[in-house]
Design a protein around this motif. Sequence first.
Motif, PDB file in Angstrom:
ATOM      1  N   LEU A 282       0.821  -1.209   0.000  1.00  0.00           N
ATOM      2  CA  LEU A 282       0.000   0.000   0.000  1.00  0.00           C
ATOM      3  C   LEU A 282       0.857   1.262   0.000  1.00  0.00           C
ATOM      4  O   LEU A 282       0.515   2.259  -0.637  1.00  0.00           O
ATOM      5  CB  LEU A 282      -0.935   0.005   1.202  1.00  0.00           C
ATOM      6  N   MET A 283       1.971   1.231   0.725  1.00  0.00           N
ATOM      7  CA  MET A 283       2.874   2.382   0.728  1.00  0.00           C
ATOM      8  C   MET A 283       3.422   2.646  -0.669  1.00  0.00           C
ATOM      9  O   MET A 283       3.553   3.791  -1.107  1.00  0.00           O
ATOM     10  CB  MET A 283       4.015   2.139   1.711  1.00  0.00           C
ATOM     11  N   ARG A 284       3.731   1.575  -1.389  1.00  0.00           N
ATOM     12  CA  ARG A 284       4.267   1.722  -2.733  1.00  0.00           C
ATOM     13  C   ARG A 284       3.190   2.139  -3.735  1.00  0.00           C
ATOM     14  O   ARG A 284       3.497   2.701  -4.790  1.00  0.00           O
ATOM     15  CB  ARG A 284       4.884   0.391  -3.209  1.00  0.00           C
ATOM     16  N   SER A 285       1.918   1.869  -3.397  1.00  0.00           N
ATOM     17  CA  SER A 285       0.856   2.079  -4.382  1.00  0.00           C
ATOM     18  C   SER A 285       0.692   3.543  -4.774  1.00  0.00           C
ATOM     19  O   SER A 285       0.181   3.836  -5.853  1.00  0.00           O
ATOM     20  CB  SER A 285      -0.475   1.540  -3.837  1.00  0.00           C
ATOM     21  N   ASN A 286       1.112   4.462  -3.932  1.00  0.00           N
ATOM     22  CA  ASN A 286       1.020   5.879  -4.267  1.00  0.00           C
ATOM     23  C   ASN A 286       1.983   6.282  -5.378  1.00  0.00           C
ATOM     24  O   ASN A 286       1.840   7.358  -5.963  1.00  0.00           O
ATOM     25  CB  ASN A 286       1.301   6.729  -3.031  1.00  0.00           C
ATOM     26  N   TYR A 287       2.956   5.426  -5.655  1.00  0.00           N
ATOM     27  CA  TYR A 287       4.008   5.793  -6.604  1.00  0.00           C
ATOM     28  C   TYR A 287       4.179   4.739  -7.701  1.00  0.00           C
ATOM     29  O   TYR A 287       5.271   4.581  -8.239  1.00  0.00           O
ATOM     30  CB  TYR A 287       5.322   6.012  -5.832  1.00  0.00           C
ATOM     31  N   PHE A 288       3.105   4.032  -8.026  1.00  0.00           N
ATOM     32  CA  PHE A 288       3.173   3.130  -9.171  1.00  0.00           C
ATOM     33  C   PHE A 288       3.427   3.953 -10.428  1.00  0.00           C
ATOM     34  O   PHE A 288       2.837   5.009 -10.636  1.00  0.00           O
ATOM     35  CB  PHE A 288       1.859   2.365  -9.342  1.00  0.00           C
ATOM     36  N   GLN A 289       4.290   3.437 -11.292  1.00  0.00           N
ATOM     37  CA  GLN A 289       4.626   4.144 -12.526  1.00  0.00           C
ATOM     38  C   GLN A 289       3.434   4.217 -13.480  1.00  0.00           C
ATOM     39  O   GLN A 289       3.198   5.230 -14.108  1.00  0.00           O
ATOM     40  CB  GLN A 289       5.781   3.429 -13.233  1.00  0.00           C
ATOM     41  N   ASP A 290       2.722   3.103 -13.587  1.00  0.00           N
ATOM     42  CA  ASP A 290       1.596   2.988 -14.515  1.00  0.00           C
ATOM     43  C   ASP A 290       0.845   1.716 -14.167  1.00  0.00           C
ATOM     44  O   ASP A 290       1.140   1.067 -13.149  1.00  0.00           O
ATOM     45  CB  ASP A 290       2.083   2.966 -15.975  1.00  0.00           C
TER      46      ASP A 290
END
Length: 319
Positions: A154-162
């Motif tokens: 979830l923390m990474r989900s804010n910065y998904f590339q696409d």
Amino acid sequence: MRTLNTNQELEAYLRLNNAGYAEWLAAIAQLLACPLAECRLPRPQAVVGSLSVLTVDAGIVCVLDVAQDMELHGCLVSQTLLVNAIQGHSEITLQAGSRLSTFPLAMVPAGQTFTLRAVEGSRLVLVYPVNEAVPAWPQPGLEVALAGHIHRFLMRSNYFQDHLDASNETQALFDRLERQLVSGQVDLPEELPVLDRRLVRVIEKIRGEREWEFDLQDLAHHCGASERNLYYLMKRETGMTPYRFYQRCRLVRVRRRLVDCQCDVPHISWYAADEGFSHLGRFAALYREHFGELPSETVQWRRRLQEQPVVETARRAMI
């Protein structure tokens, strides 16, 4: 200390916002692939909550924001369901009477009918299906380890590339959870690094100032870094360039308006233009690149949901 998370989990995959009783019930029944016997609410005519969903071949990751006290009764899952509370209070009661706390995580075994209770203001993450069986006597701390993998995702989900990046990360999450259950051992994931305070200021500015037009020099001055350092700092810590993040935030704002749209003909071009997208064809291509669907498909998802028989049945029940 600030972490990479900004409490906007899966906002890029919003499906229902300010949802009413009938469509809320239909959405959860559809996502868990099971009929729901009942949803008890103190205010059936009021907003129930919001729902974001990221779907891959392995299953779904769903974030529920509950706007009022809620009891979902008669849920039957054919495979293991993981429920993780990241805000508020909630619990699960199995048909046999066993009570499971959703903090740090509840593991609902396959073939179980259960009731989910959540208080107003709760935020829950559902991960389903998980193909491995729930151990009868899990190792102490196994729930903490499983919840840790979900939180990291979830923390990474804010910065998904696409959308491709989001799909790959989601598939990897399912793989990690299943390996954890197979081994039965406690394997805590590494924590993500604390986000640099200069980046926190950049992210808050981009998200919070809707009328601001991208200017790297202005952004660098705002956070107290050189343009070059800001570019590489953000790329290193989030995987995104400042402009890519700015562009994604604008697309997310358009998506929210499309999800909320209840008009017969959605004004996609208007919403896009409001966020600075002047070329509709280019906007549609970017939208699909980031979310895996066209803008019209975002609108159609909610409309198809509202056309399901369960929605009409729920409406009659409320009346």
